[in-house]
Design a protein around this motif. Structure first.
Motif, PDB file in Angstrom:
ATOM      1  N   GLY A 115      12.807  40.650 -21.577  1.00  0.00           N
ATOM      2  CA  GLY A 115      14.147  41.032 -22.016  1.00  0.00           C
ATOM      3  C   GLY A 115      15.219  40.193 -21.349  1.00  0.00           C
ATOM      4  N   PHE A 116      15.110  40.023 -20.027  1.00  0.00           N
ATOM      5  CA  PHE A 116      16.093  39.201 -19.317  1.00  0.00           C
ATOM      6  C   PHE A 116      15.983  37.735 -19.738  1.00  0.00           C
ATOM      7  CE2 PHE A 116      16.243  42.694 -16.112  1.00  0.00           C
ATOM      8  CZ  PHE A 116      17.609  42.899 -16.146  1.00  0.00           C
ATOM      9  N   GLY A 117      14.765  37.267 -19.965  1.00  0.00           N
ATOM     10  CA  GLY A 117      14.590  35.895 -20.413  1.00  0.00           C
ATOM     11  C   GLY A 117      15.229  35.642 -21.767  1.00  0.00           C
ATOM     12  N   ALA A 118      15.055  36.594 -22.693  1.00  0.00           N
ATOM     13  CA  ALA A 118      15.670  36.461 -24.015  1.00  0.00           C
ATOM     14  C   ALA A 118      17.193  36.470 -23.921  1.00  0.00           C
ATOM     15  CB  ALA A 118      15.193  37.583 -24.931  1.00  0.00           C
ATOM     16  N   GLN A 149      19.780  33.531 -25.044  1.00  0.00           N
ATOM     17  CA  GLN A 149      20.922  33.818 -25.914  1.00  0.00           C
ATOM     18  C   GLN A 149      22.219  33.290 -25.304  1.00  0.00           C
ATOM     19  OE1 GLN A 149      22.465  37.932 -26.248  1.00  0.00           O
ATOM     20  NE2 GLN A 149      22.026  37.748 -28.433  1.00  0.00           N
ATOM     21  N   ALA A 150      22.401  33.499 -24.000  1.00  0.00           N
ATOM     22  CA  ALA A 150      23.610  33.023 -23.332  1.00  0.00           C
ATOM     23  C   ALA A 150      23.685  31.495 -23.372  1.00  0.00           C
ATOM     24  CB  ALA A 150      23.633  33.519 -21.892  1.00  0.00           C
ATOM     25  N   LEU A 151      22.552  30.836 -23.142  1.00  0.00           N
ATOM     26  CA  LEU A 151      22.545  29.374 -23.182  1.00  0.00           C
ATOM     27  C   LEU A 151      22.877  28.848 -24.569  1.00  0.00           C
ATOM     28  CD1 LEU A 151      19.402  28.583 -20.985  1.00  0.00           C
ATOM     29  CD2 LEU A 151      21.804  28.242 -20.378  1.00  0.00           C
ATOM     30  N   MET A 152      22.371  29.504 -25.608  1.00  0.00           N
ATOM     31  CA  MET A 152      22.661  29.067 -26.967  1.00  0.00           C
ATOM     32  C   MET A 152      24.131  29.264 -27.313  1.00  0.00           C
ATOM     33  SD  MET A 152      19.290  30.108 -29.181  1.00  0.00           S
ATOM     34  CE  MET A 152      19.873  29.105 -30.566  1.00  0.00           C
ATOM     35  N   LEU A 153      24.720  30.373 -26.859  1.00  0.00           N
ATOM     36  CA  LEU A 153      26.145  30.597 -27.094  1.00  0.00           C
ATOM     37  C   LEU A 153      26.984  29.513 -26.427  1.00  0.00           C
ATOM     38  CD1 LEU A 153      26.445  34.484 -26.719  1.00  0.00           C
ATOM     39  CD2 LEU A 153      26.852  33.137 -28.785  1.00  0.00           C
ATOM     40  N   LEU A 210       5.234  14.855 -26.653  1.00  0.00           N
ATOM     41  CA  LEU A 210       5.344  15.640 -25.414  1.00  0.00           C
ATOM     42  C   LEU A 210       4.232  16.680 -25.323  1.00  0.00           C
ATOM     43  CD1 LEU A 210       9.223  16.180 -25.264  1.00  0.00           C
ATOM     44  CD2 LEU A 210       7.835  14.799 -23.703  1.00  0.00           C
ATOM     45  N   ALA A 211       3.890  17.294 -26.453  1.00  0.00           N
ATOM     46  CA  ALA A 211       2.805  18.278 -26.451  1.00  0.00           C
ATOM     47  C   ALA A 211       1.465  17.611 -26.149  1.00  0.00           C
ATOM     48  CB  ALA A 211       2.744  18.991 -27.797  1.00  0.00           C
ATOM     49  N   THR A 212       1.280  16.393 -26.633  1.00  0.00           N
ATOM     50  CA  THR A 212       0.026  15.682 -26.403  1.00  0.00           C
ATOM     51  C   THR A 212      -0.145  15.314 -24.934  1.00  0.00           C
ATOM     52  OG1 THR A 212       0.124  14.776 -28.647  1.00  0.00           O
ATOM     53  CG2 THR A 212      -1.361  13.697 -27.114  1.00  0.00           C
ATOM     54  N   THR A 213       0.944  14.976 -24.267  1.00  0.00           N
ATOM     55  CA  THR A 213       0.857  14.554 -22.865  1.00  0.00           C
ATOM     56  C   THR A 213       1.039  15.708 -21.875  1.00  0.00           C
ATOM     57  OG1 THR A 213       3.215  13.979 -22.949  1.00  0.00           O
ATOM     58  CG2 THR A 213       1.625  12.216 -23.350  1.00  0.00           C
ATOM     59  N   LEU A 214       1.877  16.684 -22.222  1.00  0.00           N
ATOM     60  CA  LEU A 214       2.207  17.763 -21.276  1.00  0.00           C
ATOM     61  C   LEU A 214       1.654  19.118 -21.672  1.00  0.00           C
ATOM     62  CD1 LEU A 214       5.971  16.889 -20.596  1.00  0.00           C
ATOM     63  CD2 LEU A 214       3.961  16.170 -19.291  1.00  0.00           C
ATOM     64  N   GLY A 215       1.102  19.233 -22.864  1.00  0.00           N
ATOM     65  CA  GLY A 215       0.632  20.536 -23.319  1.00  0.00           C
ATOM     66  C   GLY A 215       1.771  21.345 -23.931  1.00  0.00           C
ATOM     67  N   GLN A 216       1.627  22.662 -23.928  1.00  0.00           N
ATOM     68  CA  GLN A 216       2.627  23.523 -24.559  1.00  0.00           C
ATOM     69  C   GLN A 216       3.988  23.439 -23.871  1.00  0.00           C
ATOM     70  OE1 GLN A 216       1.282  27.526 -25.125  1.00  0.00           O
ATOM     71  NE2 GLN A 216      -0.456  26.929 -26.412  1.00  0.00           N
ATOM     72  N   ALA A 217       4.012  23.088 -22.596  1.00  0.00           N
ATOM     73  CA  ALA A 217       5.307  22.899 -21.912  1.00  0.00           C
ATOM     74  C   ALA A 217       6.103  21.781 -22.561  1.00  0.00           C
ATOM     75  CB  ALA A 217       5.078  22.604 -20.438  1.00  0.00           C
ATOM     76  N   GLY A 218       5.420  20.782 -23.105  1.00  0.00           N
ATOM     77  CA  GLY A 218       6.109  19.694 -23.784  1.00  0.00           C
ATOM     78  C   GLY A 218       6.822  20.151 -25.032  1.00  0.00           C
ATOM     79  N   ILE A 219       6.260  21.143 -25.730  1.00  0.00           N
ATOM     80  CA  ILE A 219       6.928  21.673 -26.918  1.00  0.00           C
ATOM     81  C   ILE A 219       8.257  22.305 -26.531  1.00  0.00           C
ATOM     82  CG2 ILE A 219       6.762  23.373 -28.766  1.00  0.00           C
ATOM     83  CD1 ILE A 219       3.760  22.962 -28.792  1.00  0.00           C
ATOM     84  N   GLY A 220       8.257  23.089 -25.465  1.00  0.00           N
ATOM     85  CA  GLY A 220       9.499  23.712 -25.006  1.00  0.00           C
ATOM     86  C   GLY A 220      10.524  22.694 -24.562  1.00  0.00           C
ATOM     87  N   LEU A 221      10.087  21.661 -23.854  1.00  0.00           N
ATOM     88  CA  LEU A 221      11.011  20.624 -23.395  1.00  0.00           C
ATOM     89  C   LEU A 221      11.635  19.893 -24.572  1.00  0.00           C
ATOM     90  CD1 LEU A 221      12.244  18.894 -21.141  1.00  0.00           C
ATOM     91  CD2 LEU A 221      10.159  17.502 -21.172  1.00  0.00           C
ATOM     92  N   GLY A 222      10.823  19.567 -25.566  1.00  0.00           N
ATOM     93  CA  GLY A 222      11.356  18.878 -26.737  1.00  0.00           C
ATOM     94  C   GLY A 222      12.309  19.740 -27.532  1.00  0.00           C
ATOM     95  N   ALA A 223      11.993  21.026 -27.667  1.00  0.00           N
ATOM     96  CA  ALA A 223      12.858  21.928 -28.416  1.00  0.00           C
ATOM     97  C   ALA A 223      14.211  22.095 -27.744  1.00  0.00           C
ATOM     98  CB  ALA A 223      12.176  23.284 -28.590  1.00  0.00           C
ATOM     99  N   VAL A 224      14.215  22.233 -26.426  1.00  0.00           N
ATOM    100  CA  VAL A 224      15.475  22.370 -25.695  1.00  0.00           C
ATOM    101  C   VAL A 224      16.319  21.100 -25.853  1.00  0.00           C
ATOM    102  CG1 VAL A 224      16.478  22.508 -23.385  1.00  0.00           C
ATOM    103  CG2 VAL A 224      14.644  24.056 -24.030  1.00  0.00           C
ATOM    104  N   THR A 225      15.685  19.937 -25.757  1.00  0.00           N
ATOM    105  CA  THR A 225      16.411  18.670 -25.868  1.00  0.00           C
ATOM    106  C   THR A 225      17.060  18.514 -27.236  1.00  0.00           C
ATOM    107  OG1 THR A 225      14.897  17.629 -24.287  1.00  0.00           O
ATOM    108  CG2 THR A 225      16.221  16.169 -25.680  1.00  0.00           C
ATOM    109  N   MET A 226      16.299  18.794 -28.284  1.00  0.00           N
ATOM    110  CA  MET A 226      16.798  18.574 -29.642  1.00  0.00           C
ATOM    111  C   MET A 226      17.752  19.675 -30.097  1.00  0.00           C
ATOM    112  SD  MET A 226      15.470  15.726 -30.500  1.00  0.00           S
ATOM    113  CE  MET A 226      14.142  14.673 -29.913  1.00  0.00           C
ATOM    114  N   LEU A 227      17.421  20.920 -29.791  1.00  0.00           N
ATOM    115  CA  LEU A 227      18.172  22.042 -30.356  1.00  0.00           C
ATOM    116  C   LEU A 227      19.358  22.451 -29.497  1.00  0.00           C
ATOM    117  CD1 LEU A 227      18.253  24.057 -32.701  1.00  0.00           C
ATOM    118  CD2 LEU A 227      16.815  25.584 -31.358  1.00  0.00           C
ATOM    119  N   ILE A 230      20.720  20.757 -26.831  1.00  0.00           N
ATOM    120  CA  ILE A 230      21.567  19.648 -26.376  1.00  0.00           C
ATOM    121  C   ILE A 230      21.938  18.740 -27.547  1.00  0.00           C
ATOM    122  CG2 ILE A 230      21.749  17.666 -24.838  1.00  0.00           C
ATOM    123  CD1 ILE A 230      19.781  19.035 -22.973  1.00  0.00           C
ATOM    124  N   GLY A 231      20.938  18.286 -28.271  1.00  0.00           N
ATOM    125  CA  GLY A 231      21.184  17.313 -29.327  1.00  0.00           C
ATOM    126  C   GLY A 231      22.011  17.840 -30.473  1.00  0.00           C
TER     127      GLY A 231
END
Length: 326
Positions: free
Chosen positions: A11-14, A18-22, A218-235, A237-238
């Motif tokens: 709950g706190f993580g969600a 939400q705050a970061l997206m706002l 990123l997923a191929t080199t870092l695993g599932q953590a790479g998916i999260g890193l890429g999503a944060v970068t594109m969505l 920040i980008g």
């Protein structure tokens, strides 16, 4: 961690997400203002207008002084400036380019009237936006689906395709088919972006490949953590700093500049150059997108080498069993 603790943490993580997206999406919109916005001023009263601009908006404009109105018009068509103020023979006249940014064009029109203190003629749109999208709302909204579909494609390929070769084939297929189909909808059905269909399809395909390829790499080199890193970068920040609905010089710095170094911002910039300006100022965003595509291929190559190295290691670690005598 028991079930109650896990529920509280989620709950706190969600709420934090939400705050970061706002912050990411609302803060740039709430702080939109000219910051070294390229503008041409020409004519016999150019010096006086430039002085008024500096008084009205200190640091807001990067003013150039072309020789005459013809040179100012050419600077607009070459994407060197967003507009021009032409002085002489009465009240200042305003030249804008809604194809570069409808939001900036509106601000320049209002600014000229404030500077003159009297009614001025309507701004002349030297490079107009598409008549079916005069305010550029549909164009700005087009960038987010390109990014989101790239994220979705990258996540699906990462989770459902186990081999690096298969992921690369999926990326190429997604880039080609996605580019052709998206521009068929945007141009053929909605008719909101002019310009050559194949060139715009190539841009859309390159964007799809760059975004999805970064996630897959990123997923191929870092695993599932790479998916999260890429999503944060594109969505997070980008996309909000892409300036798709305004201009990089209208966003807080250095975020406006950083946004142009990421695929969403480069995509919006390159699409404008190809659609409205006959490829003027297209080189920089094209290089940015090609660099991200190259990064995706490099990450996939690293992942491929890791998988090749892991296979012999696993084979060596498997204990050999002696044959059982008959």
């Amino acid at each position: 961690m028991n079930a109650l603790q896990r529920a509280l943490a989620l709950g706190f993580g969600a709420a934090l997400i939400q705050a970061l997206m706002l912050i990411a999406f609302a803060w740039p919109a709430a702080n939109t203002a000219p910051r070294d916005l390229p503008l041409a001023v020409t004519g016999p009263q150019a010096g006086m207008v430039t002085e008024k601009l500096n008084q009205f908006s200190p640091g807001g404009f990067e003013v150039s002084s072309p020789a005459d109105e013809a040179a100012a018009r050419q600077a607009i068509k070459d994407r060197e400036v967003y507009g021009a103020i032409v002085t002489g023979n009465g009240a200042p006249r305003v030249l804008v380019a809604s194809g570069a940014s409808p939001a900036v064009a509106q601000q320049l029109s209002a600014l000229a009237q404030q500077l003159s203190g009297a009614p001025v003629s309507a701004a002349e749109d030297v490079v107009a936006a598409d008549p079916d999208d005069p305010r550029g709302g549909a164009f700005g909204a087009m960038v987010l689906p390109l990014v989101m579909s790239g994220l979705a494609g990258g996540v699906l390929l990462s989770l459902l395709v186990p081999t690096v070769t298969g992921r690369l084939i999926g990326l190429v297929t997604f880039g080609i088919a996605g580019g052709l189909l998206s521009m068929a909808i945007i141009q053929g059905w909605m008719s909101i972006v002019p310009g050559p269909y194949l060139a715009l399809s190539a841009v859309a395909g390159l964007v799809s490949f760059a975004v999805a390829g970064t996630i897959v790499g990123l997923a191929t080199t870092l695993g599932q953590a790479g998916i999260g890193l890429g999503a944060v970068t594109m969505l997070l920040i980008g996309n909000p700093f892409s300036a798709a609905t305004s201009a990089p010089e209208m966003l807080p710095q250095p975020w406006g500049t950083i946004g142009q170094l990421l695929p969403p911002g480069a995509a919006a910039n390159l699409l404008r150059s190809v659609a409205f300006f006959d490829n003027a100022a297209a080189m920089k965003p094209l290089v940015v997108l090609l660099a991200w595509a190259a990064l995706a291929l490099i990450l996939l190559g690293v992942g491929f080498l890791k998988s090749r190295g892991a296979a012999p290691a696993e084979a060596a670690a498997t204990p050999k069993t002696d044959p059982v005598p008959a």
